[in-house]
Design a protein around this motif. Structure first.
Motif, PDB file in Angstrom:
ATOM      1  N   CYS A 115       0.856  -1.190   0.000  1.00  0.00           N
ATOM      2  CA  CYS A 115       0.000   0.000   0.000  1.00  0.00           C
ATOM      3  C   CYS A 115       0.887   1.232   0.000  1.00  0.00           C
ATOM      4  N   CYS A 138      -3.918   3.001   6.079  1.00  0.00           N
ATOM      5  CA  CYS A 138      -5.150   3.679   6.501  1.00  0.00           C
ATOM      6  C   CYS A 138      -5.427   3.268   7.949  1.00  0.00           C
ATOM      7  N   CYS A 179      -7.513   0.023   8.937  1.00  0.00           N
ATOM      8  CA  CYS A 179      -7.341  -1.199   8.148  1.00  0.00           C
ATOM      9  C   CYS A 179      -6.562  -2.279   8.890  1.00  0.00           C
ATOM     10  N   GLY A 191      -4.282  -4.995   0.565  1.00  0.00           N
ATOM     11  CA  GLY A 191      -3.255  -4.302  -0.183  1.00  0.00           C
ATOM     12  C   GLY A 191      -3.837  -3.446  -1.320  1.00  0.00           C
ATOM     13  N   ARG A 218      -7.272   8.582   4.089  1.00  0.00           N
ATOM     14  CA  ARG A 218      -6.940   7.998   2.786  1.00  0.00           C
ATOM     15  C   ARG A 218      -5.920   8.854   2.051  1.00  0.00           C
TER      16      ARG A 218
HETATM   17  S1  SF4 Z   1      -7.690   0.188   3.413  1.00  0.00           S
HETATM   18 FE1  SF4 Z   1      -6.817  -0.554   1.481  1.00  0.00          FE
HETATM   19  S2  SF4 Z   1      -5.412   1.096   0.846  1.00  0.00           S
HETATM   20 FE2  SF4 Z   1      -5.832   1.427   3.020  1.00  0.00          FE
HETATM   21  S3  SF4 Z   1      -4.193   0.348   4.094  1.00  0.00           S
HETATM   22 FE3  SF4 Z   1      -5.913  -1.089   3.927  1.00  0.00          FE
HETATM   23  S4  SF4 Z   1      -5.513  -2.264   2.104  1.00  0.00           S
HETATM   24 FE4  SF4 Z   1      -4.205  -0.434   2.002  1.00  0.00          FE
END
Ligand code: SF4
Length: 369
Positions: A11, A15, A18, A59, A130
């Motif tokens: 990534c 985030c 997550c 990811g 984000r």
């Molecule tokens: S939500 Fe998606 S973009 Fe954000 S850290 Fe998790 S896997 Fe990565």
């Protein structure tokens, strides 16, 4: 038919909410691709061909450069064959929807995009930590549509505590003119930065009443706009339901490759270790054969997530006693309008979906030991 899941564990940044497995350090990309090719080679025969779907998840799979994606797909094709009938999805972050990437995905045969829009409200997006702006989503999506992608899913996170005007945000979503929308309530996963903020009282999510209001509003607006609510968190225009995810919910075989990826076949589960450096050296995994009770409970859980519900005839054939007692147990929920039973299918009502975890646990087969 079976599906193939490829976990791309990178990534741009983490985030805060997550808990998927990923690294932000891209120095592991080249060894990862080599190890992935090895896993494809070693495990291809676990899945019957032809396969029905390929799904690049993470990811952030859209961080792969076109040459890397083409190389992985070539390897898959060499082992599983290829047909234009396959649903081939890539999860993509809005900031990666460049003309170059989109064109190369098209050339590789990718025919479905799942775009991590998350919200069309700038403040809410900032709160989610984000990496993109709302404008990136809108422009990237327009670019994808202009280049001919006609099967696009976008994510919407609700119940974050930052919804100022969900009604007009939903109007903005409908203007995107996509075929599929996944709408998830924000959940606090253990060990994440969000969990720490909530624990310290520096962030509050919504109360149950507000969650219910938002869930029902999303249902009402999307259904009125022609989206079928085919799974608790998923809406699709007719014919655009995710074939790959539907195969999970219908317990078809799938092979998951890459660190942390899960596989399922012959009533057995396997999951790879969530550790990329180890994956690149020697793949470690655990597996478990599902007992009759596990299989039954899984059929309840996955069946009730879907609009079609649990197929009682099929379940009863496999587990007659457990199904009989589960049907008796469901009577109270039916009387309370939380469940419905017709055509030999048992399903959750809209209100029931809001209590799905509780209802499932009440209907599970519990060993009395
Ligand atoms: S939500 Fe998606 S973009 Fe954000 S850290 Fe998790 S896997 Fe990565």
């Amino acid at each position: 038919m079976a599906g193939l899941y490829i976990h791309i564990p990178f990534c741009h940044k983490a985030c805060p909410y997550c808990d998927f497995y990923f690294l932000t350090n891209q120095k592991w990309k080249a060894p990862f691709i080599e190890a992935l090719e090895g896993e494809i080679h070693d495990r291809a025969e676990e899945l019957e061909i032809p396969i029905e779907s390929i799904y690049f998840g993470g990811g952030t799979p859209s961080m792969l450069v076109p040459e890397e994606m083409a190389r992985i797909l070539e390897c898959i094709e060499g082992h599983f064959g290829r047909s234009n009938e396959i649903e081939l999805t890539i999860e993509a972050n809005p900031e990666d929807l460049s003309e170059k990437n989109l064109e190369s995905w098209k050339q590789c045969g990718i025919n479905r995009l799942s775009i991590g829009v998350q919200t069309l409200n700038e403040e809410k997006l900032k709160g989610l930590g984000r990496n993109h702006k709302v404008q990136d989503s809108i422009e990237g999506l327009e670019r994808a549509q202009r280049l001919g992608f006609g099967n696009i899913s976008v994510d919407l996170i609700f119940a974050t505590g930052d919804e100022k005007d969900l009604d007009s945000e939903l109007d903005d979503y409908l203007r995107l003119d996509v075929q599929h929308i996944s709408a998830y309530g924000l959940t606090v996963e253990e060990g994440t930065p969000l969990a720490r903020l909530v624990g310290k009282g520096r962030k509050t999510l919504v109360e149950d009443d507000e969650y219910r209001r938002q869930f029902l509003l999303i249902h009402e607006k999307l259904e009125s706009a022609g989206f079928g609510h085919y799974e608790i968190s998923n809406y699709a225009k007719d014919g655009f339901e995710s074939r790959h995810n539907s195969s999970y919910w219908n317990r078809k075989a799938y092979l998951g490759l890459g660190p942390s990826a899960h596989s399922y076949r012959n009533n057995s589960r396997r999951w790879n270790e969530s550790n990329l450096p180890n994956y690149c050296k020697q793949i470690q995994f655990e597996e478990e054969a599902l007992s009759a009770r596990d299989q039954f409970n899984e059929a309840i859980m996955t069946g009730l997530r879907q609009k079609r519900g649990v197929d009682l005839a099929e379940l009863s054939e496999r587990f007659p006693a457990a199904t009989k007692s589960m049907i008796e147990q469901s009577e109270g929920f039916i009387q309370d309008n939380l469940m419905e039973k017709n055509d030999n299918f048992l399903r959750l009502s809209l209100e029931g979906m809001l209590m799905s975890d509780h209802i499932c646990s009440e209907l599970f087969w519990i060993d009395e030991d």
